[in-house]
Scaffold this active site. Structure first.
Site, PDB file in Angstrom:
ATOM      1  N   ARG A  51       0.881  -1.177   0.000  1.00 10.57           N
ATOM      2  CA  ARG A  51       0.000   0.000   0.000  1.00 10.57           C
ATOM      3  C   ARG A  51       0.911   1.217   0.000  1.00 10.57           C
ATOM      4  NH1 ARG A  51       2.395   1.843   3.873  1.00 10.57           N
ATOM      5  NH2 ARG A  51       0.856   3.515   3.861  1.00 10.57           N
ATOM      6  N   GLY A  52       0.262   2.403  -0.103  1.00  7.35           N
ATOM      7  CA  GLY A  52       1.061   3.623  -0.279  1.00  7.35           C
ATOM      8  C   GLY A  52       1.169   3.873  -1.781  1.00  7.35           C
ATOM      9  N   ALA A  53       0.797   5.085  -2.204  1.00  4.89           N
ATOM     10  CA  ALA A  53       0.658   5.339  -3.644  1.00  4.89           C
ATOM     11  C   ALA A  53       1.915   4.994  -4.467  1.00  4.89           C
ATOM     12  CB  ALA A  53       0.232   6.797  -3.860  1.00  4.89           C
ATOM     13  N   ARG A  94      -7.333  -0.077  -6.764  1.00  2.00           N
ATOM     14  CA  ARG A  94      -7.470   1.003  -5.775  1.00  2.00           C
ATOM     15  C   ARG A  94      -7.592   2.318  -6.543  1.00  2.00           C
ATOM     16  NH1 ARG A  94      -4.149   1.143  -0.487  1.00  2.00           N
ATOM     17  NH2 ARG A  94      -6.066   2.187   0.140  1.00  2.00           N
ATOM     18  N   GLN A 199      -1.911   2.237   9.978  1.00  8.40           N
ATOM     19  CA  GLN A 199      -0.610   2.324   9.288  1.00  8.40           C
ATOM     20  C   GLN A 199       0.412   3.067  10.152  1.00  8.40           C
ATOM     21  OE1 GLN A 199      -3.564   2.983   7.877  1.00  8.40           O
ATOM     22  NE2 GLN A 199      -3.597   2.527   5.700  1.00  8.40           N
ATOM     23  N   ASP A 240      -1.774  10.649  -2.020  1.00  7.05           N
ATOM     24  CA  ASP A 240      -2.170   9.655  -3.019  1.00  7.05           C
ATOM     25  C   ASP A 240      -2.469  10.293  -4.360  1.00  7.05           C
ATOM     26  OD1 ASP A 240      -2.866   8.504  -0.252  1.00  7.05           O
ATOM     27  OD2 ASP A 240      -2.681   6.812  -1.623  1.00  7.05           O
ATOM     28  N   ASN A 250      -5.135  12.415   0.758  1.00  5.37           N
ATOM     29  CA  ASN A 250      -4.251  11.545   1.562  1.00  5.37           C
ATOM     30  C   ASN A 250      -5.121  10.776   2.546  1.00  5.37           C
ATOM     31  OD1 ASN A 250      -1.590  10.584   2.198  1.00  5.37           O
ATOM     32  ND2 ASN A 250      -1.740  11.697   4.115  1.00  5.37           N
ATOM     33  N   LYS A 251      -4.499   9.933   3.323  1.00  8.87           N
ATOM     34  CA  LYS A 251      -5.209   9.060   4.262  1.00  8.87           C
ATOM     35  C   LYS A 251      -6.245   9.810   5.078  1.00  8.87           C
ATOM     36  CE  LYS A 251      -4.986   5.603   4.537  1.00  8.87           C
ATOM     37  NZ  LYS A 251      -6.018   4.788   3.818  1.00  8.87           N
TER      38      LYS A 251
HETATM   39  O1  MRU Z   1      -4.454   3.178   2.228  1.00 10.79           O
HETATM   40  P1  MRU Z   1      -2.972   3.370   2.120  1.00 10.79           P
HETATM   41  O2  MRU Z   1      -2.212   2.775   3.253  1.00 10.79           O
HETATM   42  O3  MRU Z   1      -2.457   2.922   0.776  1.00 10.79           O
HETATM   43  O4  MRU Z   1      -2.791   4.940   2.199  1.00 10.79           O
HETATM   44  C1  MRU Z   1      -1.501   5.459   2.112  1.00 10.79           C
HETATM   45  C2  MRU Z   1      -1.442   6.928   2.285  1.00 10.79           C
HETATM   46  O5  MRU Z   1      -2.438   7.600   2.450  1.00 10.79           O
HETATM   47  C3  MRU Z   1      -0.098   7.554   2.153  1.00 10.79           C
HETATM   48  O6  MRU Z   1       0.014   8.668   2.965  1.00 10.79           O
HETATM   49  C4  MRU Z   1       0.118   7.978   0.690  1.00 10.79           C
HETATM   50  O7  MRU Z   1      -0.123   6.903  -0.183  1.00 10.79           O
HETATM   51  C5  MRU Z   1       1.479   8.491   0.469  1.00 10.79           C
HETATM   52  S1  MRU Z   1       2.649   7.206   0.624  1.00 10.79           S
HETATM   53  C6  MRU Z   1       4.186   7.737   0.229  1.00 10.79           C
END
Ligand code: MRU
Length: 350
Positions: A51-53, A94, A199, A240, A250-251
């Site tokens: 996970r994480g963009a 996603r 996370q 993201d 973002n999250k």
């Molecule tokens: O749902 P996730 O864990 O994929 O969400 C991740 C985030 O929101 C991160 O902050 C974002 O992807 C940036 S990661 C370098």
């Protein structure tokens, strides 16, 4: 080890297999999952093994290479049909992470042109490795650009995990924190636990601890208390997807933090590669927001905490308006408002 090197690999090629650390079980277990098909990669993206963009972008690029390798096609037309199916399947995993679509575009530059199937297979694999390496280099560049923004001994709040685990290595927001810490070991980090998927508690706390970066883990509803006490000097988060006007997805919970930061006159920084910037969207209202399984909310860890049958909403992301963002840091530099201009320049600089 303080400031020590970070060795865990988020994702890598081992021969013709894509190996990912399973982020669902960290930090209690260090388990690796091997992938030989694009469908397996798609499942791992959907279920948050990875996970994480930016990390999702790398996984997608590798997934396309696997799709080419698993296809028995002997001619270009058959191969491109299989790759189109894989691209559609991966795209659906996603919706918010812009890097996913960006990685598909990168790979389509290769398979979109007629060519020898084996040549295409080799090029897709090579490009995915390049994307991985570029990602680490971009994170390190962001760290260098951003480090001077933070005062000595800063107390920095971060939300979610935008670390090595969310990228191919080093991290965006956490990469910035790593770079600040290299210059100034007196900094302190507040890590929001980041319900519902935790996370922050599971991944950010673990990464910071591995490197000996001083950190306090807090629940998401505590940051207002620390802002009010003047204990937070700056916020840095990842993203993201960033719209052309600088609105930042973002999250979930990031927007709340940005409002608190604004109220308390604390700078709110966003660190993300230009591959997260979507100039096709004029503002954040157009960013698709993923809604996830209600069980993530009704359960904490493996146990149910809410009554059976309760109604639930579970948006995975929110959008922070550009007016709350002091600067956006990309691999190109530090971008200030008006973002419509500075982000367009940054994308051109690529
Ligand atoms: O749902 P996730 O864990 O994929 O969400 C991740 C985030 O929101 C991160 O902050 C974002 O992807 C940036 S990661 C370098």
């Amino acid at each position: 080890m303080a400031g020590g090197s970070y060795t865990v690999k988020t994702i890598e090629w081992q021969g013709d297999e894509v190996v990912m650390i399973d982020q669902r079980v960290l930090p209690l277990e260090e388990k690796y999952i091997r992938h030989t098909t694009w469908q397996e990669v798609g499942d791992s993206i959907r279920t948050m093994v990875i996970r994480g963009a930016p990390a999702i972008g790398v996984a997608t690029a590798m997934g396309m290479a696997l799709a080419a390798m698993q296809s028995p096609a002997g001619d270009y037309e058959a191969l491109s049909r299989d790759l189109k199916e894989a691209a559609d399947g991966l795209f659906a995993t996603r919706p918010t992470a812009y890097n996913l679509g960006w990685a598909l575009e990168q790979q389509e530059k290769i398979w979109g042109e007629p060519g020898d199937p084996d040549g295409i297979r080799a090029s897709l694999k090579a490009r995915s490795q390049e994307i991985l390496e570029e990602d680490v280099a971009m994170c390190m560049a962001m760290g260098e650009h951003a480090a001077p923004l933070f005062p000595e001994g800063a107390c920095i709040l971060t939300h979610c995990n935008a670390g090595a685990l969310a990228t191919a290595g080093y991290g965006t927001a956490l990469g910035v924190i790593r770079s600040v810490f290299k210059r100034d070991p007196t900094i302190h980090v507040f890590a929001d636990e980041t319900r519902p998927f935790l996370q922050g508690a599971r991944l950010t706390a673990w990464e910071l601890q591995q490197e000996g970066i001083p950190c306090s883990l807090i629940t998401d509803n505590m940051s207002g208390y620390f802002f009010k006490k003047g204990e937070i000097d700056a916020v840095v988060v990842g993203s993201d997807r960033i719209a052309g006007n600088g609105d930042v997805a973002n999250k979930i919970g990031t927007y709340t933090v940005s409002v608190l930061a604004k109220e308390h006159g604390v700078p709110f920084y966003v660190a993300a590669p230009t591959s997260t910037v979507d100039l096709g969207l004029s503002d954040g209202s157009q960013i698709p927001i993923e809604e996830r399984d209600p069980a993530e909310v009704t359960h904490c860890g493996r146990g149910r905490v809410a009554p059976e049958g309760i109604g639930v909403r579970n948006p995975a992301f929110d959008v922070t308006p550009h007016g709350n963002v002091a600067a956006i840091i990309t691999e190109v530099g530090v971008h200030r408002p008006p973002y419509t201009e500075s982000l367009a320049e940054a994308k051109k600089g690529k």
